[in-house]
Design a protein around this motif. Sequence first.
Motif, short mmCIF file in Angstrom:
data_model
loop_
_atom_site.label_atom_id
_atom_site.label_comp_id
_atom_site.label_asym_id
_atom_site.label_seq_id
_atom_site.Cartn_x
_atom_site.Cartn_y
_atom_site.Cartn_z
N VAL A 189 11.97 -7.02 -4.91
CA VAL A 189 12.19 -8.24 -5.70
C VAL A 189 10.90 -8.78 -6.33
CG1 VAL A 189 14.31 -8.99 -4.55
CG2 VAL A 189 12.10 -9.62 -3.56
N ASP A 190 9.76 -8.33 -5.89
CA ASP A 190 8.50 -8.88 -6.40
C ASP A 190 8.20 -8.33 -7.80
OD1 ASP A 190 5.83 -10.35 -5.48
OD2 ASP A 190 5.30 -8.55 -6.62
N THR A 191 7.99 -9.22 -8.75
CA THR A 191 7.83 -8.76 -10.14
C THR A 191 6.51 -8.02 -10.35
OG1 THR A 191 7.05 -10.97 -10.70
CG2 THR A 191 9.34 -10.47 -11.22
N GLU A 192 5.47 -8.45 -9.64
CA GLU A 192 4.17 -7.78 -9.82
C GLU A 192 4.26 -6.33 -9.32
OE1 GLU A 192 0.38 -6.19 -8.54
OE2 GLU A 192 1.72 -7.07 -7.06
N VAL A 193 4.92 -6.14 -8.17
CA VAL A 193 5.06 -4.78 -7.64
C VAL A 193 5.99 -3.96 -8.56
CG1 VAL A 193 5.79 -3.37 -5.68
CG2 VAL A 193 4.62 -5.53 -5.28
N ARG A 194 7.03 -4.59 -9.05
CA ARG A 194 7.94 -3.88 -9.97
C ARG A 194 7.17 -3.40 -11.21
NH1 ARG A 194 13.48 -4.33 -8.82
NH2 ARG A 194 13.99 -3.71 -10.94
N ASP A 195 6.29 -4.26 -11.74
CA ASP A 195 5.49 -3.87 -12.91
C ASP A 195 4.56 -2.71 -12.58
OD1 ASP A 195 6.70 -5.85 -14.35
OD2 ASP A 195 5.00 -7.24 -14.31
N ARG A 196 3.94 -2.79 -11.38
CA ARG A 196 3.04 -1.69 -10.98
C ARG A 196 3.82 -0.38 -10.84
NH1 ARG A 196 0.29 -1.67 -5.97
NH2 ARG A 196 1.24 -3.56 -5.17
N LEU A 197 5.02 -0.48 -10.26
CA LEU A 197 5.86 0.72 -10.08
C LEU A 197 6.23 1.31 -11.44
CD1 LEU A 197 7.59 2.62 -8.32
CD2 LEU A 197 9.38 0.87 -8.32
N GLY A 242 -3.18 10.87 -10.46
CA GLY A 242 -3.70 10.06 -11.55
C GLY A 242 -3.72 8.58 -11.22
N GLU A 243 -2.81 8.13 -10.38
CA GLU A 243 -2.73 6.73 -9.96
C GLU A 243 -2.34 6.72 -8.49
OE1 GLU A 243 -3.03 3.78 -11.73
OE2 GLU A 243 -3.58 4.85 -13.57
N ARG A 244 -2.48 5.54 -7.87
CA ARG A 244 -1.95 5.37 -6.50
C ARG A 244 -0.96 4.22 -6.53
NH1 ARG A 244 -5.75 7.22 -1.67
NH2 ARG A 244 -3.72 7.29 -0.71
N LEU A 245 0.09 4.32 -5.73
CA LEU A 245 0.99 3.18 -5.56
C LEU A 245 1.13 2.92 -4.07
CD1 LEU A 245 2.78 1.21 -7.34
CD2 LEU A 245 4.67 2.43 -6.28
N VAL A 246 0.40 1.93 -3.60
CA VAL A 246 0.51 1.50 -2.21
C VAL A 246 1.05 0.08 -2.22
CG1 VAL A 246 -1.25 2.99 -1.17
CG2 VAL A 246 -1.95 0.86 -2.22
N VAL A 247 2.16 -0.13 -1.53
CA VAL A 247 2.78 -1.46 -1.50
C VAL A 247 2.58 -2.02 -0.10
CG1 VAL A 247 4.88 -2.79 -1.85
CG2 VAL A 247 4.46 -0.73 -3.23
N SER A 248 1.66 -2.98 0.01
CA SER A 248 1.39 -3.61 1.30
C SER A 248 2.23 -4.88 1.42
CB SER A 248 -0.10 -3.92 1.43
OG SER A 248 -0.52 -4.70 0.34
#
Length: 188
Positions: A162-170, A143-149
């Motif tokens: 520690v990154d807030t944008e990635v934490r929100d996406r997660l 349903g979604e993808r989570l790729v953290v580059s």
Amino acid sequence: MTQIVGIAGSLRHASFNLGLLRAAAEMMPDGTRLEVKSIAGIPLLNTDEEAQSGTPPAVDDLKRAIAAADGVILATPEYNNGIPGVFKNAIDWASRPATDIPRVFGGKPFAVIGASPGAFGTLLAQDAWLPVLRMLGVDLWSGERLVVSRAGQNFDDDGNLVDTEVRDRLQAYLAKFVVHVRSHTRER
Ligand SMILES: Cc1cc2nc3c(=O)[nH]c(=O)nc-3n(C[C@H](O)[C@H](O)[C@H](O)COP(=O)(O)O)c2cc1C
């Protein structure tokens, strides 16, 4: 309580992928628990040794955790545009004996996420899991993808996210996966 198991496909102490799951465990939706499992202690699969000694305890433990979970998240590193051998080895072991595959994996909601220092954030490794998960008969959630580059910029030196944008996406990703897991569990 909805029980999710997250398996980190790296043996590194400061693994980005282990850190992704540690962060996930802190932000699971109410009524949901994420247990983080390691692949440490799983030997290289040699079916001669399997025939002699059976399944090693670390593999039995991983199989038990997957079988008991309502859903599973694989946090995969990417090596040479594919699945790291140590992670594939662990899941190959968990698929032994093959007669256990339906009990351990069959129809189980699975999600695949990953983090890497490169620009594509494990996209290719995540896709490389598709034929494996199809073979195991899981219910792959796409349903979604989570790729953290660019993981080096998003995690600290100890592998904490520690990154807030990635934490929100997660967090958003987890919320949607858990909705899927719960609807799947209700259907059974
Ligand atoms: C043998 C090897 C091959 C790698 N190949 C890739 C690659 O194809 N793509 C990528 O994004 N990172 C690649 N990397 C870098 C890994 O993404 C990086 O080591 C990362 O930290 C591994 O995940 P972990 O932090 O969870 O251990 C490679 C690393 C190693 C050791």
